[in-house]
Structures are given as C-alpha cells and as structure tokens.
Write a protein that holds these residues in place. Structure first.
Motif, PDB file in Angstrom:
ATOM      1  N   GLN A   1      14.686   3.384   1.181  1.00 54.50           N
ATOM      2  CA  GLN A   1      13.909   2.393   1.915  1.00 54.50           C
ATOM      3  C   GLN A   1      12.419   2.622   1.801  1.00 54.50           C
ATOM      4  N   SER A   2      11.964   3.901   1.811  1.00 54.55           N
ATOM      5  CA  SER A   2      10.536   4.163   1.759  1.00 54.55           C
ATOM      6  C   SER A   2       9.914   3.602   0.508  1.00 54.55           C
ATOM      7  N   SER A   3      10.587   3.808  -0.662  1.00 59.18           N
ATOM      8  CA  SER A   3      10.004   3.305  -1.900  1.00 59.18           C
ATOM      9  C   SER A   3      10.124   1.794  -1.996  1.00 59.18           C
ATOM     10  N   VAL A   4      11.232   1.226  -1.501  1.00 59.25           N
ATOM     11  CA  VAL A   4      11.386  -0.216  -1.576  1.00 59.25           C
ATOM     12  C   VAL A   4      10.364  -0.906  -0.695  1.00 59.25           C
ATOM     13  N   GLU A   5      10.078  -0.339   0.473  1.00 62.49           N
ATOM     14  CA  GLU A   5       9.085  -0.944   1.354  1.00 62.49           C
ATOM     15  C   GLU A   5       7.723  -1.000   0.701  1.00 62.49           C
ATOM     16  N   CYS A   6       7.465  -0.105  -0.242  1.00 57.74           N
ATOM     17  CA  CYS A   6       6.173  -0.057  -0.894  1.00 57.74           C
ATOM     18  C   CYS A   6       6.098  -0.973  -2.095  1.00 57.74           C
ATOM     19  N   SER A   7       7.134  -1.763  -2.355  1.00 61.51           N
ATOM     20  CA  SER A   7       7.069  -2.683  -3.489  1.00 61.51           C
ATOM     21  C   SER A   7       5.946  -3.670  -3.307  1.00 61.51           C
ATOM     22  N   VAL A   8       5.372  -4.139  -4.428  1.00 64.64           N
ATOM     23  CA  VAL A   8       4.295  -5.118  -4.334  1.00 64.64           C
ATOM     24  C   VAL A   8       4.820  -6.504  -3.991  1.00 64.64           C
ATOM     25  N   GLN A   9       6.144  -6.646  -3.799  1.00 59.29           N
ATOM     26  CA  GLN A   9       6.679  -7.953  -3.471  1.00 59.29           C
ATOM     27  C   GLN A   9       6.510  -8.218  -1.980  1.00 59.29           C
ATOM     28  N   ASN A  10       5.265  -8.377  -1.555  1.00 52.89           N
ATOM     29  CA  ASN A  10       4.958  -8.703  -0.174  1.00 52.89           C
ATOM     30  C   ASN A  10       4.478 -10.136  -0.107  1.00 52.89           C
ATOM     31  N   SER A  11       3.971 -10.511   1.059  1.00 46.88           N
ATOM     32  CA  SER A  11       3.585 -11.896   1.256  1.00 46.88           C
ATOM     33  C   SER A  11       2.500 -12.347   0.317  1.00 46.88           C
ATOM     34  N   SER A  12       1.615 -11.421  -0.106  1.00 47.14           N
ATOM     35  CA  SER A  12       0.525 -11.809  -0.987  1.00 47.14           C
ATOM     36  C   SER A  12       0.971 -11.932  -2.433  1.00 47.14           C
TER      37      SER A  12
ATOM     38  N   PRO B   1       5.057   2.936   5.134  1.00 42.10           N
ATOM     39  CA  PRO B   1       4.417   4.003   4.350  1.00 42.10           C
ATOM     40  C   PRO B   1       2.943   3.736   4.077  1.00 42.10           C
ATOM     41  N   ARG B   2       2.615   2.517   3.643  1.00 41.91           N
ATOM     42  CA  ARG B   2       1.216   2.235   3.315  1.00 41.91           C
ATOM     43  C   ARG B   2       0.348   2.101   4.564  1.00 41.91           C
ATOM     44  N   ALA B   3       0.916   1.596   5.649  1.00 35.43           N
ATOM     45  CA  ALA B   3       0.160   1.594   6.898  1.00 35.43           C
ATOM     46  C   ALA B   3      -0.165   3.018   7.332  1.00 35.43           C
ATOM     47  N   GLY B   4       0.821   3.930   7.133  1.00 38.44           N
ATOM     48  CA  GLY B   4       0.565   5.335   7.454  1.00 38.44           C
ATOM     49  C   GLY B   4      -0.519   5.931   6.570  1.00 38.44           C
ATOM     50  N   ILE B   5      -0.537   5.565   5.270  1.00 42.67           N
ATOM     51  CA  ILE B   5      -1.586   6.045   4.376  1.00 42.67           C
ATOM     52  C   ILE B   5      -2.946   5.533   4.835  1.00 42.67           C
ATOM     53  N   ALA B   6      -3.022   4.265   5.233  1.00 38.19           N
ATOM     54  CA  ALA B   6      -4.286   3.704   5.709  1.00 38.19           C
ATOM     55  C   ALA B   6      -4.781   4.436   6.952  1.00 38.19           C
ATOM     56  N   LEU B   7      -3.875   4.699   7.902  1.00 38.79           N
ATOM     57  CA  LEU B   7      -4.275   5.430   9.106  1.00 38.79           C
ATOM     58  C   LEU B   7      -4.702   6.856   8.765  1.00 38.79           C
ATOM     59  N   GLY B   8      -4.002   7.484   7.826  1.00 37.83           N
ATOM     60  CA  GLY B   8      -4.404   8.820   7.403  1.00 37.83           C
ATOM     61  C   GLY B   8      -5.787   8.825   6.783  1.00 37.83           C
TER      62      GLY B   8
ATOM     63  N   THR C   1      -0.062  10.606  -2.008  1.00 31.41           N
ATOM     64  CA  THR C   1       0.987  10.164  -1.089  1.00 31.41           C
ATOM     65  C   THR C   1       1.718   8.950  -1.640  1.00 31.41           C
ATOM     66  N   GLY C   2       0.967   8.068  -2.333  1.00 39.51           N
ATOM     67  CA  GLY C   2       1.609   6.914  -2.946  1.00 39.51           C
ATOM     68  C   GLY C   2       2.615   7.304  -4.009  1.00 39.51           C
ATOM     69  N   VAL C   3       2.301   8.321  -4.811  1.00 43.83           N
ATOM     70  CA  VAL C   3       3.247   8.814  -5.816  1.00 43.83           C
ATOM     71  C   VAL C   3       4.525   9.307  -5.144  1.00 43.83           C
ATOM     72  N   TRP C   4       4.396   9.880  -3.974  1.00 40.65           N
ATOM     73  CA  TRP C   4       5.548  10.420  -3.240  1.00 40.65           C
ATOM     74  C   TRP C   4       6.363   9.312  -2.574  1.00 40.65           C
ATOM     75  N   LEU C   5       5.686   8.354  -1.920  1.00 39.98           N
ATOM     76  CA  LEU C   5       6.379   7.383  -1.080  1.00 39.98           C
ATOM     77  C   LEU C   5       6.551   6.003  -1.710  1.00 39.98           C
TER      78      LEU C   5
ATOM     79  N   GLY D   1      -0.946   3.597  -3.184  1.00 37.75           N
ATOM     80  CA  GLY D   1      -1.442   4.507  -2.160  1.00 37.75           C
ATOM     81  C   GLY D   1      -2.946   4.465  -2.022  1.00 37.75           C
ATOM     82  N   THR D   2      -3.666   4.416  -3.154  1.00 43.97           N
ATOM     83  CA  THR D   2      -5.130   4.373  -3.064  1.00 43.97           C
ATOM     84  C   THR D   2      -5.600   3.047  -2.474  1.00 43.97           C
ATOM     85  N   ASN D   3      -4.904   1.952  -2.783  1.00 40.53           N
ATOM     86  CA  ASN D   3      -5.275   0.666  -2.192  1.00 40.53           C
ATOM     87  C   ASN D   3      -5.149   0.706  -0.672  1.00 40.53           C
ATOM     88  N   ALA D   4      -4.067   1.320  -0.183  1.00 34.28           N
ATOM     89  CA  ALA D   4      -3.913   1.454   1.265  1.00 34.28           C
ATOM     90  C   ALA D   4      -5.009   2.346   1.838  1.00 34.28           C
ATOM     91  N   ALA D   5      -5.394   3.393   1.099  1.00 32.89           N
ATOM     92  CA  ALA D   5      -6.478   4.257   1.569  1.00 32.89           C
ATOM     93  C   ALA D   5      -7.791   3.510   1.636  1.00 32.89           C
TER      94      ALA D   5
END
Length: 425
Positions: A4-15, A170-177, A201-205, A363-367
């Motif tokens: 789930q962690s990696s699938v949630e990070c797919s670029v297939q989001n609303s944008s 995952p990416r929201a957590g990266i942004a907060l970090g 972190t993006g490579v990991w998650l 991951g860097t985009n979220a950062a």
C-alpha cells in the motif's frame, strides 16, 4: 492491497487523471513548443507583477505557466524546482530560464531571463540615479502591501502543490518532515538537507513498478553544450580572481566580486546580501547607508532580488559605474547560476525517467512542498502579517486567487492599494 505504501505514492492522483477529449495529455503538455516572442511576452508580464521574493515567484510561475498556460505539468515543474534548489544561484530565475528553454529553445531561455529580470533592474538603476519614490508613509505602505501579496501567492502555491504532490500519507509525511528539517536547520543547507532526505525517503516509500512515465522535457541543449557550460563555470570561478589581481582593473574586479557572489550562494534572494556587503561595502566602493537604501528599494520592485546588483553597480563611486557598472554587475551575478542550469539540463531527462529516480523525485517534490510551507510562515508571514487587518487583506487576496481565479496582477494592485490605505489610516 499489498504494498500500500508504494501504491499510494503512484503519480496516478487527481492531478494526473486521464485527459479529457480535446485536452492535451501529460506527454504533450511537456513537449509543446512555443516561440521566443511568446516567452518574452509571458515573462515580461511576470517580471512586472511578481512581487514578494523567490518563494512568491515560484508561486507566480506555477499559476501562470502550470495552471493557466499548461506549458509544463505539475510534476515536471516541481522537478525543475527541486533541481534548481540544489544548484547555487537565484532559484526562481533559474526555474524561469529553464522554462523559457523548454518552451522556446535557447532564445526562449534568454527571453525569459531578460523579461523577468530587466524591469526590476531598470527600476533599481533609476533609484540609484536619484529616484526617491519609496520614501514616506505612502512608500512604506506600498512595500507592506506587496509583502501581503506574497502571503496570498505563496499560500495559493502551497495549497495547490500539496494537493498534487503530497496527496497520500507517505508523501504528506515527507512534506511534514521537510518542514521540521527547515525549521530546526534554517538556511540553504537545511533546504538542501530536506530535499536530500525527501529523495532518500521517496526511494524507500514511493517505488512502484507500474508508475506512468512522465512526459519528455525537451530543453534544446546538447550534452556537449552542457559540458562546455559546466567547464566555463569553473574556469571563470577560478580565473576571474587571478585576472583581477593581474590587471588591477576595477571592471574586472567587479566581474570577479559579483560572479563569486552568484556562484557561492544557495537559494539566492536574501542569502546573497552578506556576500554583496563584503564585496562592495568593505572595499569602500559604496557607503553602508547607500547599500541599505538600495536594499530597501529592492523590496518594492518585482522580479528577482539579485537585481540589487544593478543598483550597486550604478550607485558605487569607482568607475565603471552608472549604466555600465549596472550592466557588468547584473550580468556577472546571474551568469554562474545560468551556466549551472544549462550544464545540468541535458542530463535531466535520462535521470528523471529511471524508476529509482522517479521514486526519489516524488519524494523530493513532496519535500519542496514542505519547504514552501515553511517559507510561508517565515519569512513571508512573519514579515507581512502584523495585525488582524493585514490578515484580512491577505485572506481576500488568497480567496481571489484560489476561488475566483483572479489574475495575479489584479491581486497585486488591490493588495498594494490596501497597504497604502492602511498606512494612511
């Protein structure tokens, strides 16, 4: 679903939803070509209306070029921002130059830089030659109103980019970090550390084998040209001090001082001011009072703060000064950052299409979103919102941008006028 962690990070989001009939998809958005004239007109508008410093400029660019004109998609834009954050020099000017290259080739890059930079440079040269427009309560109210514009623009950018680039846990957590890293380690080093941590972190998650490949970004810069640009950057960095010592010419000394200032600062903007103070005040080329007066004027004009160099070149005592000094200092301080971007871009497509690189870039985009959110508070919010009236003006500007989709220049005029009105009350 497994993983789930990696699938949630797919670029297939609303944008990144499928294109509607007649609407360009992601690949065509990032490959559409324009003309240098189109780039010149677009960036001249931005150069005349982009107040508030480098963070606000990135918000203006996003609104005009990603949302309105669709020159590049949200992910590609964030990739460019992350790249330019890594490189020394004025980050917003480097992003603008890269977008000009993308849209109009080498002439488009030059047009973007000239159109975004020269309006504020010319205003600061006029100020150096005797203009006193920004003194008194009206001038201070205008400057404060422009700071309120920055609050609205940066808040809009944070809101929009967070929805596109940090839509999952995952990416929201990266942004907060990234926010925490920048808060506890302020300055350009903290920003670079946040981007590096976000990439790791993006490579990991955020790894996903089914990721949609991003559109190809065509920058019209070959690898040999990139190598030459990088070599020229280092040759000038090492050679100008030797040339200044050997010739004793003040013009060469100016080139050396301002080239070094532009080459050794990360993040640009206010970070370059201590380097410039050492370069021009300590040798006695300009007085401390004149230096601070020019810095104050630089807050009241649109465009990059690096154009403060044009004021210094025009106002200093030794020859060359005036228009010639302004031209030398302006070109010298921007040149290293533009050389570095030109050198890096030919290798960008090969890097950004690799699976691990894509995960790192998510991951860097979220950062980048977290860094932008941190900047919304300091220095943007803390320097602009002094009382409830300021908050109300900035909130109205934010609502006009996000709900009513008002053009940024209208918000600039309205908020600047509100700042003057509050100063006169």
């Amino acid at each position: 679903m497994a993983g789930q962690s990696s699938v949630e990070c797919s670029v297939q989001n609303s944008s990144a939803s499928p294109a509607q009939p007649g609407e360009p998809n992601e690949a065509t958005r990032t490959a559409v070509s324009g003309t240098p004239g189109e780039v010149l007109r677009t960036f001249l508008k931005l150069g005349l209306t982009s107040f508030g410093g480098p963070v606000a400029h990135l918000g203006y660019f996003r609104d005009e070029l990603v949302v309105r004109r669709k020159w590049i998609d949200e992910t590609g834009y964030a990739d460019l921002v992350a790249l330019c954050q890594f490189l020394p020099g004025p980050a917003s000017s480097q992003v603008g130059y890269a977008l000009g290259l993308l849209r109009g080739g080498p002439l488009g890059g030059l047009a973007a830089w000239c159109a975004f930079t020269l309006p504020s440079a010319l205003l600061l040269v006029l100020f150096a030659l005797g203009a006193t427009v920004f003194s008194g309560p009206i001038g201070s109210g205008l400057i404060h109103g422009l700071k309120l514009v920055a609050v609205a623009v940066v808040a809009q950018a944070v809101w929009g980019m967070a929805r596109s680039l940090a839509p999952d846990k995952p990416r929201a957590g990266i942004a907060l970090g990234a926010v925490l890293v920048v808060v506890f380690f302020p300055g350009s080093l903290g920003q670079i550390a946040a981007i590096l941590a976000g990439g790791l972190t993006g490579v990991w998650l955020c790894r996903d084998a089914a990721t949609i490949q991003p559109g190809h970004l065509t920058f019209s810069v070959s690898r040999p040209v990139g190598f030459v640009a990088l070599a020229l950057f280092f040759v000038l960095l090492a050679g100008l001090p030797l040339a200044a010592t050997a010739t004793g010419a003040h013009g060469v000394a100016l080139l050396d001082a301002f080239y070094r200032s532009g080459a050794l600062v990360f993040g640009g903007g206010h970070v370059v001011l201590p380097l410039l103070e050492v370069a021009v005040v300590q040798p006695g080329w300009i007085s401390p009072g004149a230096f601070l007066a020019g810095y104050g004027a630089a807050q009241a004009v649109p465009g990059p703060l690096f154009t403060f160099a044009a004021y210094l070149g025009a106002a200093m005592t030794p020859l060359p000064n005036g228009l010639a000094g302004a031209a030398i200092c302006l070109a010298a301080i921007f040149l290293p950052g533009l050389l570095l971007v030109t050198g890096a871009l030919p290798f960008w497509n090969a890097f950004r299409t690799r699976p691990l690189a894509q995960a790192a870039m998510r991951g860097t985009n979220a950062a980048v979103v977290g860094i932008l959110a941190s900047a919304l508070y300091s220095p943007v919010w803390t320097s602009a919102i002094l009382d409830a009236r300021d908050f109300a003006v900035a909130l109205v500007g934010f609502a006009l941008l996000t709900i009513w989709k008002a053009p940024p220049w209208i918000v600039v005029l309205m908020t600047a006028a509100s700042g003057i009105g509050l100063a006169l009350l």
